[in-house]
Structures are given as structure tokens and as C-alpha cells.
Design a protein around this motif. Structure first.
Motif, mmCIF file in Angstrom:
data_model
loop_
_atom_site.group_PDB
_atom_site.id
_atom_site.type_symbol
_atom_site.label_atom_id
_atom_site.label_comp_id
_atom_site.label_asym_id
_atom_site.label_seq_id
_atom_site.Cartn_x
_atom_site.Cartn_y
_atom_site.Cartn_z
ATOM 1 N N LYS A 140 0.706 -1.030 -0.006
ATOM 2 C CA LYS A 140 0.072 -0.108 -0.022
ATOM 3 C C LYS A 140 0.872 1.284 0.171
ATOM 4 N N ALA A 141 1.751 1.449 0.934
ATOM 5 C CA ALA A 141 2.584 2.419 0.875
ATOM 6 C C ALA A 141 4.033 2.116 1.543
ATOM 7 N N LEU A 142 4.920 3.282 1.403
ATOM 8 C CA LEU A 142 6.410 3.282 1.943
ATOM 9 C C LEU A 142 6.124 4.212 2.934
ATOM 10 N N PHE A 143 6.668 3.701 4.115
ATOM 11 C CA PHE A 143 6.637 4.841 5.350
ATOM 12 C C PHE A 143 8.150 4.956 6.143
ATOM 13 N N PRO A 144 8.442 6.294 6.372
ATOM 14 C CA PRO A 144 9.590 6.427 7.117
ATOM 15 C C PRO A 144 9.297 6.237 8.608
ATOM 16 N N THR A 145 10.736 5.529 9.081
ATOM 17 C CA THR A 145 10.918 5.449 10.443
ATOM 18 C C THR A 145 11.943 6.381 11.178
ATOM 19 N N TYR A 146 13.013 6.574 10.131
ATOM 20 C CA TYR A 146 14.229 7.335 10.663
ATOM 21 C C TYR A 146 14.717 8.138 9.554
ATOM 22 N N ILE A 147 14.781 9.369 9.614
ATOM 23 C CA ILE A 147 15.713 10.134 8.493
ATOM 24 C C ILE A 147 17.010 10.753 9.310
ATOM 25 N N PRO A 148 18.126 10.493 8.816
ATOM 26 C CA PRO A 148 19.214 11.243 9.269
ATOM 27 C C PRO A 148 19.382 12.537 8.527
ATOM 28 N N VAL A 149 18.629 13.491 9.106
ATOM 29 C CA VAL A 149 18.575 14.918 8.617
ATOM 30 C C VAL A 149 19.911 15.503 9.098
ATOM 31 N N ARG A 150 20.696 16.319 8.249
ATOM 32 C CA ARG A 150 21.857 16.970 8.668
ATOM 33 C C ARG A 150 21.512 17.974 9.816
ATOM 34 N N LYS A 151 22.600 18.171 10.814
ATOM 35 C CA LYS A 151 22.169 18.942 12.042
ATOM 36 C C LYS A 151 21.676 20.168 11.793
ATOM 37 N N ASN A 152 22.404 20.974 10.882
ATOM 38 C CA ASN A 152 21.950 22.361 10.582
ATOM 39 C C ASN A 152 20.716 22.474 10.030
ATOM 40 N N GLU A 153 19.786 21.251 9.489
ATOM 41 C CA GLU A 153 18.652 21.263 9.214
ATOM 42 C C GLU A 153 17.570 21.392 10.164
ATOM 43 N N ILE A 154 18.011 21.071 11.221
ATOM 44 C CA ILE A 154 16.857 20.870 12.206
ATOM 45 C C ILE A 154 17.118 21.614 13.743
ATOM 46 N N GLU A 155 18.158 22.764 13.451
ATOM 47 C CA GLU A 155 18.679 23.309 14.551
ATOM 48 C C GLU A 155 18.228 24.907 14.116
ATOM 49 N N GLY A 156 17.342 25.366 15.043
ATOM 50 C CA GLY A 156 17.302 26.896 14.851
ATOM 51 C C GLY A 156 16.857 27.539 13.623
ATOM 52 N N GLY A 157 16.519 28.759 13.590
ATOM 53 C CA GLY A 157 16.395 29.709 12.262
ATOM 54 C C GLY A 157 15.671 29.081 11.318
ATOM 55 N N LEU A 158 15.910 29.780 10.310
ATOM 56 C CA LEU A 158 14.983 29.109 9.021
ATOM 57 C C LEU A 158 15.346 27.770 8.661
ATOM 58 N N ALA A 159 16.504 27.294 8.969
ATOM 59 C CA ALA A 159 16.437 26.063 8.487
ATOM 60 C C ALA A 159 15.633 25.041 9.154
ATOM 61 N N ALA A 160 15.289 25.110 10.466
ATOM 62 C CA ALA A 160 14.379 24.364 11.023
ATOM 63 C C ALA A 160 13.134 24.535 10.316
ATOM 64 N N ALA A 161 12.768 25.660 10.142
ATOM 65 C CA ALA A 161 11.336 26.161 9.607
ATOM 66 C C ALA A 161 11.332 25.385 8.191
ATOM 67 N N SER A 162 12.335 25.395 7.133
ATOM 68 C CA SER A 162 12.143 24.928 5.987
ATOM 69 C C SER A 162 12.282 23.361 5.893
ATOM 70 N N CYS A 163 12.730 22.782 7.007
ATOM 71 C CA CYS A 163 13.129 21.471 7.020
ATOM 72 C C CYS A 163 11.689 20.556 6.807
ATOM 73 N N ALA A 164 11.609 19.800 5.696
ATOM 74 C CA ALA A 164 10.307 19.253 5.721
ATOM 75 C C ALA A 164 10.292 17.739 6.473
ATOM 76 N N VAL A 165 11.170 17.145 7.211
ATOM 77 C CA VAL A 165 11.076 16.051 8.006
ATOM 78 C C VAL A 165 10.658 16.444 9.377
ATOM 79 N N PRO A 166 9.444 15.788 9.755
ATOM 80 C CA PRO A 166 9.178 15.798 11.095
ATOM 81 C C PRO A 166 10.237 15.502 12.397
ATOM 82 N N LYS A 167 10.349 16.513 13.122
ATOM 83 C CA LYS A 167 11.274 16.540 14.114
ATOM 84 C C LYS A 167 11.321 15.028 14.880
ATOM 85 N N PHE A 168 10.377 14.286 15.076
ATOM 86 C CA PHE A 168 10.247 13.046 15.586
ATOM 87 C C PHE A 168 11.156 11.791 14.831
ATOM 88 N N LEU A 169 11.078 12.133 13.584
ATOM 89 C CA LEU A 169 11.827 11.281 12.444
ATOM 90 C C LEU A 169 13.362 11.331 12.675
#
Length: 286
Positions: free
Chosen positions: A43-72
């Protein structure tokens, strides 16, 4: 035997790749709007963990633009324990075989998946209604997933002679949790599954329980390693109605069919290891 580090791998699961599992798990209704090429298709492919680069999930515009939910971005795999999710009541073993692929890229498109290792995987799932995306029932933090430290090196034709078994050990007794099944019993497997995976990785839409996983891969910097848990087997009568609780041992084995069911159960009980054998034993803790 290999101990595979998944921290730099984008990790996913396949929903509905074993006939009857979604119905047993009470998940089939969630996929009513997902169209497939044939009735047997996952039916579908679902994510369980995405190794997003650190600068993509910390602070400022980088965090706002990151498509990956933080819990992943929280690493969920633990080969020894499962931490019971706070506030939840029902979690089940999802006994699977998982494959670690080398990912081949052509520009922004994933153009190839080369299997390197495989082994026993537990895609543990919360059973609850009202969760829009599959992933929120899969990654609730550290120690919410499992992959055996005994991974087997891939070679052509090897899957034809492997089986998947799963058990729950409670109060010293071993209960069969999932149906003992051949790896080739998956609805989609081999080249057919790889073609399906490439299509979904590149083009799956954000619809119902499914997510745009290609966007996640882009945020992860087009990773060189991709882990796919291929799908859960059907449950035994015991597994259908017995949910995990503190003190249980969740056990998944991916083993060569040269071993009988009785032999693999004896090896599980004794803690024995063997060449070409992948066993995952996780203690459930609060």
C-alpha cells in the motif's frame, strides 16, 4: 555476520506486503483511498528514521524549512530493548526481514538499490485509531525499533532459502507470535519489490497515511545507505490478541530453512548463535 550501523541510513518500512496483515492489525481502512497497480501490491512506503543534517533541524530558517518531522530525526533502533511508549496501551511486534541497500543516485532521482545485508527486524507498532500518518505509530523515540546485530551478507538467490519466525517470551514460556513464513512469501519481492520501491521513493505522494518520502531523502542529503523493513508477516492466533507488556521478550528470527522450526526454537531458548542466522531479542521496559 555483521553489525550494521544505521545512524547514517534513511530507514523505511513497507505497508501491506504480506496478505492479510493489515486486516489483522486493524490498519486496512486507513488505506482505502490509496490506489495500487494490483490487489497484491503493497500500500505505501513509510519512514521510520531520517538522518537529517544537524544544521537542518536546529534553529532559525533551517528548522522552519525542513520537511522532515522532528520525531523522525530521533534514532529509534535498539537491538536489546523496547521502551514502552508513554500514554499508550497497545503495542505489537511487527516481525519482518529488513534489507540494507546501497543507494544509487542520478541527480535527484534514486535510480538503483543494491542489497548488501539483511536480517531480523522488529517494526514495533502502536495500535491506536486516529493517527493520520503511519510513521507516528512507529517512531516514538529511542528504543522503539529493532534490527538484529547479526546481519547476513547478501548473495544472489539467498532469500529463496530463508524463513521468518517470531515469538513472545513471557514468564519463561515461548509463544509463537507471527506465522512462520518463507521470505519469498512476501507479495512483492526481488526485482518486483525493487521496482516498486524506486517508484515510491521517487514519486509517492503525501496522501492519507502515506508521505512524500523523496522530499525526506532530499533533506537527508541523498543518503548512500537505505534500510527497508520489507513487511510484517501475519499474526498467529496468540499474536492477534496479545499485546506487549513490561518484562516480555520480543523475538524475531530470520533463518535458513536448513534449520527446522524446532531447532530454531531451541536456539532461541538457549541463546545460541549460528552462521547465517539473524536473531533479534528485545526486552520490553517501561
Amino acid at each position: 555476520m555483521e553489525n550494521i550501523d544505521l545512524k547514517d541510513a534513511a530507514c523505511f518500512g513497507v505497508a501491506g506486503n504480506f496478505t492479510g496483515h493489515l486486516e489483522q492489525a486493524g490498519e486496512a481502512e486507513s488505506f482505502k483511498d490509496i490506489k495500487t497497480v494490483d490487489a497484491a501490491a503493497p500500500k505505501a512506503l513509510f519512514p521510520t528514521y531520517i538522518p537529517v543534517r544537524k544544521n537542518e533541524i536546529e534553529g532559525g530558517l533551517a528548522a522552519a524549512s525542513c520537511a522532515v518531522p522532528k520525531f523522525l530525526t530521533v534514532f529509534p533502533f535498539d537491538a536489546k530493548k523496547i521502551v514502552f511508549p508513554k500514554g499508550e496501551e497497545k503495542i505489537q511486534i511487527e516481525p519482518e526481514m529488513a534489507v540494507v541497500f546501497d543507494a544509487l543516485w542520478k541527480g535527484r532521482d534514486l535510480c538503483g538499490l543494491e542489497p548488501k545485508f539483511f536480517g531480523a527486524s522488529n517494526d514495533v507498532s502502536i495500535r491506536k485509531e486516529g493517527a493520520l500518518k503511519i510513521s507516528v505509530k512507529k517512531n516514538w523515540g529511542p528504543s522503539s525499533k529493532g534490527f538484529s546485530k547479526m546481519a547476513v551478507k547478501y548473495e544472489k538467490g539467498i532469500f529463496d532459502r530463508y524463513r521468518i519466525a517470531s515469538y513472545l517470551r513471557r514468564d519463561g514460556k515461548l509463544f509463537e507470535y507471527g506465522e512462520n513464513s518463507p521470505v519469498i512469501g512476501y507479495s512483492y519481492f526481488g526485482q518486483k519489490l525493487k521496482d516498486w520501491l524506486l517508484e515510491k521513493f521517487n514519486r509517492q505522494e503525501d496522501l492519507g497515511p502515506a508521505e512524500n518520502v523523496h522530499e525526506y531523502l532530499r533533506e537527508a542529503g541523498f543518503p548512500k545507505k537505505i534500510f527497508v523493513s520489507v513487511g510484517a508477516t501475519r499474526y498467529s492466533d496468540f499474536g492477534k490478541t496479545n499485546f506487549l507488556r513490561a518484562g516480555d521478550d520480543s523475538i524475531v528470527a530470520v533463518y535458513p530453512d536448513s534449520l527446522s522450526k524446532e531447532e530454531i526454537e531451541k536456539m532461541i531458548l538457549s541463546g545460541a548463535q549460528g552462521e547465517g542466522l539473524s536473531i533479534l531479542v528485545q526486552r520490553v521496559v517501561l
